[in-house]
Design a protein around this motif. Structure first.
Motif, mmCIF file in Angstrom:
data_model
loop_
_atom_site.group_PDB
_atom_site.id
_atom_site.type_symbol
_atom_site.label_atom_id
_atom_site.label_comp_id
_atom_site.label_asym_id
_atom_site.label_seq_id
_atom_site.Cartn_x
_atom_site.Cartn_y
_atom_site.Cartn_z
ATOM 1 N N GLY A 115 -9.200 -3.086 0.386
ATOM 2 C CA GLY A 115 -8.330 -2.267 -0.446
ATOM 3 C C GLY A 115 -6.956 -2.025 0.137
ATOM 4 O O GLY A 115 -6.096 -1.416 -0.506
ATOM 5 N N ARG A 116 -6.709 -2.521 1.367
ATOM 6 C CA ARG A 116 -5.410 -2.285 2.004
ATOM 7 C C ARG A 116 -4.289 -3.042 1.301
ATOM 8 O O ARG A 116 -3.140 -2.584 1.288
ATOM 9 C CB ARG A 116 -5.477 -2.687 3.477
ATOM 10 N N ARG A 120 -1.079 -0.977 0.025
ATOM 11 C CA ARG A 120 0.190 -1.312 0.683
ATOM 12 C C ARG A 120 1.214 -1.854 -0.308
ATOM 13 O O ARG A 120 2.397 -1.522 -0.236
ATOM 14 C CB ARG A 120 -0.085 -2.351 1.784
ATOM 15 N N PHE A 121 0.779 -2.678 -1.247
ATOM 16 C CA PHE A 121 1.679 -3.292 -2.225
ATOM 17 C C PHE A 121 1.151 -3.044 -3.639
ATOM 18 O O PHE A 121 0.487 -3.906 -4.229
ATOM 19 C CB PHE A 121 1.808 -4.801 -1.970
ATOM 20 N N PRO A 122 1.408 -1.902 -4.209
ATOM 21 C CA PRO A 122 0.810 -1.541 -5.509
ATOM 22 C C PRO A 122 1.439 -2.245 -6.705
ATOM 23 O O PRO A 122 0.856 -2.219 -7.787
ATOM 24 C CB PRO A 122 1.045 -0.029 -5.583
ATOM 25 N N ASN A 123 2.614 -2.862 -6.552
ATOM 26 C CA ASN A 123 3.318 -3.450 -7.696
ATOM 27 C C ASN A 123 3.375 -4.967 -7.645
ATOM 28 O O ASN A 123 4.319 -5.577 -8.133
ATOM 29 C CB ASN A 123 4.742 -2.881 -7.775
ATOM 30 N N LEU A 124 2.374 -5.598 -7.084
ATOM 31 C CA LEU A 124 2.359 -7.054 -6.958
ATOM 32 C C LEU A 124 2.302 -7.720 -8.331
ATOM 33 O O LEU A 124 1.591 -7.272 -9.224
ATOM 34 C CB LEU A 124 1.161 -7.507 -6.121
ATOM 35 N N GLU A 125 3.065 -8.814 -8.454
ATOM 36 C CA GLU A 125 3.051 -9.615 -9.678
ATOM 37 C C GLU A 125 2.563 -11.038 -9.436
ATOM 38 O O GLU A 125 2.078 -11.684 -10.359
ATOM 39 C CB GLU A 125 4.459 -9.657 -10.286
ATOM 40 N N THR A 126 2.686 -11.529 -8.180
ATOM 41 C CA THR A 126 2.240 -12.873 -7.824
ATOM 42 C C THR A 126 1.372 -12.795 -6.578
ATOM 43 O O THR A 126 1.814 -12.265 -5.552
ATOM 44 C CB THR A 126 3.439 -13.798 -7.567
ATOM 45 N N ALA A 182 -7.834 -7.133 -9.405
ATOM 46 C CA ALA A 182 -7.506 -6.837 -10.795
ATOM 47 C C ALA A 182 -7.497 -5.344 -11.063
ATOM 48 O O ALA A 182 -6.678 -4.837 -11.843
ATOM 49 C CB ALA A 182 -8.505 -7.535 -11.719
ATOM 50 N N GLY A 183 -8.404 -4.592 -10.409
ATOM 51 C CA GLY A 183 -8.461 -3.157 -10.619
ATOM 52 C C GLY A 183 -7.234 -2.421 -10.124
ATOM 53 O O GLY A 183 -6.909 -1.343 -10.633
#
Length: 477
Positions: A115-116, A120-126, A182-183
């Motif tokens: 879950g890190r 750490r990066f909550p707005n990932l798109e790729t 995905a969650g």
């Protein structure tokens, strides 16, 4: 005589001395900063900040006055290569830096499963998970690079070509990792993953409705059963059988499943897939928005080229690293891809005249033709390119068998040719350029002529007007 009464005389207060602003007053008014420009912010800090004694060594942290939104806007102005250093300033900057990261390549699966990655990066798109799906110890042994993936192995552990497949994470572990990803990343736009299953794709499709680009390594027909759940999927890359890495099968069945589920597809790339005429035909009939098709390391069945005529809106056909194009093409083909604009061949075997003839016939409407490092492209094979009647751009690179006369015999028949680029074709010589070919050069909009290191034609044409038709520039390499 004077008397000391013990009382100190009070000095008059200067009317010019103003009360210093307190930090609380500055903090209360922070909402006005949201609409301020950086220059306005600097002016406000200079006028409102209380003076600091020269004896003090610690300066106040002015960034505490900035809301997160303003500070993020400031960090966005800094080049990406330097943003990582900003995350070391303090915990707040560390958190804000994580919110700005949009793309990440996972090399340690534990970073995802714990879950890190999401925290750490909550707005990932790729997100690229291919390297993370391989059980590999970093900083040990040998780095193995493949055009598909790179990984490290210990000394003596790389005993066979099946090493990659033997050290992949299990399908179940990949499924759980995709579910966790995905969650926490509902804004995901692109995903690259290997050795997943139908259930793993369904978990992603359920949470990531905005996903538009998907790349599946070690893909098979059964995996594609979950592909239809991606309602907005537009770009798809399927990697099936890859020599030296792993074996998996994408057949006509998988292509038909794909066609029925991805009707909004715009770009499709098939790597090491074994479909045929029926699969390509189904894709053409169902995926009517498809504009670009790439076939890499072709393992297609005989006759698959005939299915291209059903791709009515296909604009670009790209063949890469194909040892064969079609073992038994249908020579009676009477239809072509009507909307095709570009045919690009890279590192392909073009020794079979019947196959090349069928391909050129299918793509005769193309306006741009590209040959890069193709084996077997001699004068005889290139003469078949006269089937293209309306070529505007020709790009040749690394075609060592083609000669000046072979080039001339074809392009003089292309009356609409405007752009010609010839690079690293050692048998095309400046000394063999005929007056007819020179006249053609003078009519071109763009000429890039560097067939070999000894070529001096580009420099000798400077100032002659060749390649400057219509006020366009002459492009030199």
């Amino acid at each position: 005589m004077s008397y000391n009464t013990g009382k100190k005389e009070s000095s008059p207060v200067s009317p010019l001395k103003k009360r210093r602003a307190s930090w609380s007053e500055l903090w209360v008014n922070h909402h006005h900063l949201l609409s301020s420009s950086p220059l306005d912010l600097a002016a406000k800090f200079q006028s409102l900040t209380p003076p600091i004694s020269k004896s003090k060594t610690l300066l106040p942290d002015f960034t505490l006055l900035l809301p997160d939104l303003i500070l993020i806007r400031v960090i966005q102005k800094i080049p990406n290569s330097q943003r990582k250093n900003l995350s070391l300033v303090c915990k707040r900057w560390f958190r804000l830096h994580g919110r700005l990261v949009r793309s990440f390549k996972v090399s340690d699966w534990e970073f995802l499963s714990s879950g890190r990655l999401i925290s750490r990066f909550p707005n990932l798109e790729t997100v690229d998970l291919v390297s993370g799906c391989l059980i590999s110890q970093p900083n040990l042994g040998i780095l193995v690079n493949h055009r598909i993936v790179s990984f490290t192995v210990g000394v003596g552990s790389y005993q066979s070509w099946s090493f990659f497949e033997e050290n992949l994470l299990s399908v179940e572990l990949v499924e759980r990792g995709l579910k966790a990803l995905a969650g926490g990343c509902s804004n995901l736009r692109k995903l690259v993953v290997t050795n997943t299953s139908e259930l793993g794709l369904l978990n992603v499709a359920e949470e990531c409705s905005r996903l538009q680009e998907l790349e599946l390594h070690k893909c098979s027909d059964s995996v594609l059963l979950g592909i239809g759940a991606f309602e907005n999927l537009q770009i798809l890359r399927l990697v099936g059988n890859v020599d030296g890495l792993y074996n998996s099968l994408v057949s006509d069945i998988g292509l038909m499943i794909l066609a029925q589920g991805c009707k909004r597809l715009v770009k499709l790339e098939l790597v090491g897939c074994e479909g045929g005429f029926d699969g390509i035909k189904e894709i053409g009939e169902c995926c009517q928005m498809l504009e670009e098709l790439t076939v890499c390391d072709n393992k297609m069945e005989s006759g698959w080229l005939g299915g291209l005529r059903y791709c009515e809106n296909l604009k670009t056909l790209k063949l890469v690293s194909c040892k064969k194009i079609d073992n038994d093409p249908d020579e009676s083909l009477s239809c072509c891809c009507p909307a095709l604009e570009r045919l690009q061949l890279e590192k392909c075997q073009l020794r079979d005249k019947n196959t090349v003839k069928a391909l050129f016939k299918m793509c005769e409407a193309a306006r741009e033709i590209v040959f890069q490092d193709c084996w077997g492209l001699d004068n005889d094979i290139f003469s078949l390119a006269m089937a293209f009647g309306r070529v505007k751009l020709l790009y040749l690179e690394g075609c060592s068998l083609l000669t000046t006369s072979g080039l001339e015999s074809v392009i003089l028949h292309w009356h609409e040719l405007e752009h010609l680029k010839v690079v690293s074709c050692k048998n095309i010589k400046d000394s063999e350029v005929s007056p007819s070919l020179s006249a053609l050069f003078s009519a071109l909009v763009e000429l890039q002529w560097r067939p070999d290191t000894r070529s001096h034609l580009s420099s000798s044409l400077t100032g002659t007007g060749i390649g400057e038709k219509g006020g366009k520039f002459f492009k030199k390499t």
